[in-house]
Design an enzyme around this catalytic site. Structure first.
Site, PDB file in Angstrom:
ATOM      1  N   GLY A   8       0.834  -0.951   0.112  1.00  0.00           N
ATOM      2  CA  GLY A   8       0.194  -0.103   0.053  1.00  0.00           C
ATOM      3  C   GLY A   8       0.925   1.423   0.066  1.00  0.00           C
ATOM      4  O   GLY A   8       0.410   2.187   0.721  1.00  0.00           O
ATOM      5  N   ALA A   9       2.121   1.243  -0.854  1.00  0.00           N
ATOM      6  CA  ALA A   9       2.839   2.294  -0.644  1.00  0.00           C
ATOM      7  C   ALA A   9       2.686   3.547  -1.838  1.00  0.00           C
ATOM      8  O   ALA A   9       3.435   4.350  -1.994  1.00  0.00           O
ATOM      9  CB  ALA A   9       4.280   1.552  -0.974  1.00  0.00           C
ATOM     10  N   ARG A  11       0.600   5.774  -1.507  1.00  0.00           N
ATOM     11  CA  ARG A  11      -0.090   7.082  -0.946  1.00  0.00           C
ATOM     12  C   ARG A  11      -0.072   7.124   0.513  1.00  0.00           C
ATOM     13  O   ARG A  11       0.386   6.070   1.156  1.00  0.00           O
ATOM     14  CB  ARG A  11      -1.388   7.696  -1.498  1.00  0.00           C
ATOM     15  CG  ARG A  11      -2.230   6.507  -1.318  1.00  0.00           C
ATOM     16  CD  ARG A  11      -3.629   6.587  -1.971  1.00  0.00           C
ATOM     17  NE  ARG A  11      -4.674   5.542  -2.060  1.00  0.00           N
ATOM     18  CZ  ARG A  11      -5.915   5.684  -1.201  1.00  0.00           C
ATOM     19  NH1 ARG A  11      -5.998   6.806  -0.501  1.00  0.00           N
ATOM     20  NH2 ARG A  11      -6.662   4.749  -1.395  1.00  0.00           N
ATOM     21  N   TYR A 154     -12.547  -2.849  11.327  1.00  0.00           N
ATOM     22  CA  TYR A 154     -11.381  -2.364  11.491  1.00  0.00           C
ATOM     23  C   TYR A 154     -10.612  -2.625  12.642  1.00  0.00           C
ATOM     24  O   TYR A 154      -9.319  -3.060  12.682  1.00  0.00           O
ATOM     25  CB  TYR A 154     -11.344  -0.771  11.222  1.00  0.00           C
ATOM     26  CG  TYR A 154     -10.047   0.094  10.779  1.00  0.00           C
ATOM     27  CD1 TYR A 154      -9.388  -0.500   9.482  1.00  0.00           C
ATOM     28  CD2 TYR A 154      -9.336   0.734  11.718  1.00  0.00           C
ATOM     29  CE1 TYR A 154      -8.098   0.147   9.125  1.00  0.00           C
ATOM     30  CE2 TYR A 154      -8.343   1.506  11.229  1.00  0.00           C
ATOM     31  CZ  TYR A 154      -7.545   1.192   9.933  1.00  0.00           C
ATOM     32  OH  TYR A 154      -6.406   1.676   9.825  1.00  0.00           O
ATOM     33  N   LYS A 158      -7.219  -4.987  13.055  1.00  0.00           N
ATOM     34  CA  LYS A 158      -6.004  -4.120  13.522  1.00  0.00           C
ATOM     35  C   LYS A 158      -5.409  -4.726  14.883  1.00  0.00           C
ATOM     36  O   LYS A 158      -4.460  -5.046  15.242  1.00  0.00           O
ATOM     37  CB  LYS A 158      -6.069  -2.611  13.602  1.00  0.00           C
ATOM     38  CG  LYS A 158      -6.198  -1.785  12.156  1.00  0.00           C
ATOM     39  CD  LYS A 158      -5.003  -2.251  11.451  1.00  0.00           C
ATOM     40  CE  LYS A 158      -4.991  -1.470  10.093  1.00  0.00           C
ATOM     41  NZ  LYS A 158      -3.831  -1.642   9.341  1.00  0.00           N
TER      42      LYS A 158
END
Length: 243
Positions: A8-9, A11, A154, A158
């Site tokens: 997920g690089a 942004r 979420y 996490k």
């Protein structure tokens, strides 16, 4: 060639971490993206403009076969390459109060953060064990520690990532591989762009949202030799909102 794979690089926090790892540790950055190629290319351009090196690596972290194929293909084409750092950053939100969370939204959020962490770590862990060195950094969240209303999916994703961090760190510490998690609070990024910053920052003792660069500085430290004896930790970066 010593490398860092950042998922997920394209942004936000992922982009900032990719840039910082390149700048501080002179790592060749594998810039993962799922769909936004233009944004990933922009990340690469920023790294190159600063004198670093990198390349794009396209896969959806939810797809274990695609992850494995992409990583194996990279190793085939780069037999001298070493993925020394893995940053499991990819994540999405599908916020809603629990009675209205659909199964589709539940699965999408858990499969991106939690299953994605599994898929990516599985793809590189055997080689890390053989090379007897490595850094795994999982980008968790305040939600995974405190629990946030409207974010049950979420928080579950996490929270699972945090528990996995603690367990895996104990399994592989003897091979000089550290596994740590970073738990950001409110950070200025695309993911928080629709939040009422002026209202929410009043909840934060520091009276502001954090910056993506501040998360990146911490990730860079954890990836460095300076953090070789730190493992199994979950480090909050939230301006004092929760400790």
């Amino acid at each position: 060639m010593k490398c860092a794979l950042v998922t997920g690089a394209s942004r936000g926090i992922g982009r900032a971490i990719a840039q910082q790892l390149s700048q501080d540790l002179n790592l060749h950055i594998l810039i993962n993206y799922a769909s936004n190629k233009a944004a990933a290319e922009e990340t690469l351009s920023l790294i190159q403009q600063a004198g670093g090196t990198g390349e794009l690596m396209h896969f959806d972290v939810k797809d274990g076969a695609a992850v494995k194929a992409a990583v194996e293909n990279w190793y085939t084409n780069n037999p001298e390459g070493i993925i020394h750092v893995l940053v499991n950053n990819a994540g999405i939100t599908k916020d809603n109060l629990f009675p209205w969370v659909t199964e589709e939204d539940w699965d999408a959020v858990l499969n991106t953060s939690l299953k994605g962490m599994y898929n990516c770590t599985q793809a590189i862990i055997q080689r890390m064990l053989r090379q007897r060195s490595g850094r795994i950094i999982n980008i968790a969240s305040l939600s995974g520690l405190k629990g946030v209303p409207g974010q049950t999916n979420y928080s579950a994703a996490k929270g699972g990532m945090i528990a996995a961090t603690k367990a895996l760190s104990q399994e592989i510490a003897k091979r000089n591989i550290t596994v740590n998690a970073i738990a950001p609070g409110f950070i200025e990024s695309d993911m928080t762009s629709e939040l009422d910053m002026n209202e929410l920052k009043r909840m934060v003792p520091a009276n502001r949202f954090g910056k993506v660069e501040e998360v990146a500085y911490l990730a860079s430290f954890l990836a460095s030799d300076k953090a070789a004896y730190i493992t199994g930790e979950v480090i909050n970066i939230n301006g004092g909102i929760y400790a």
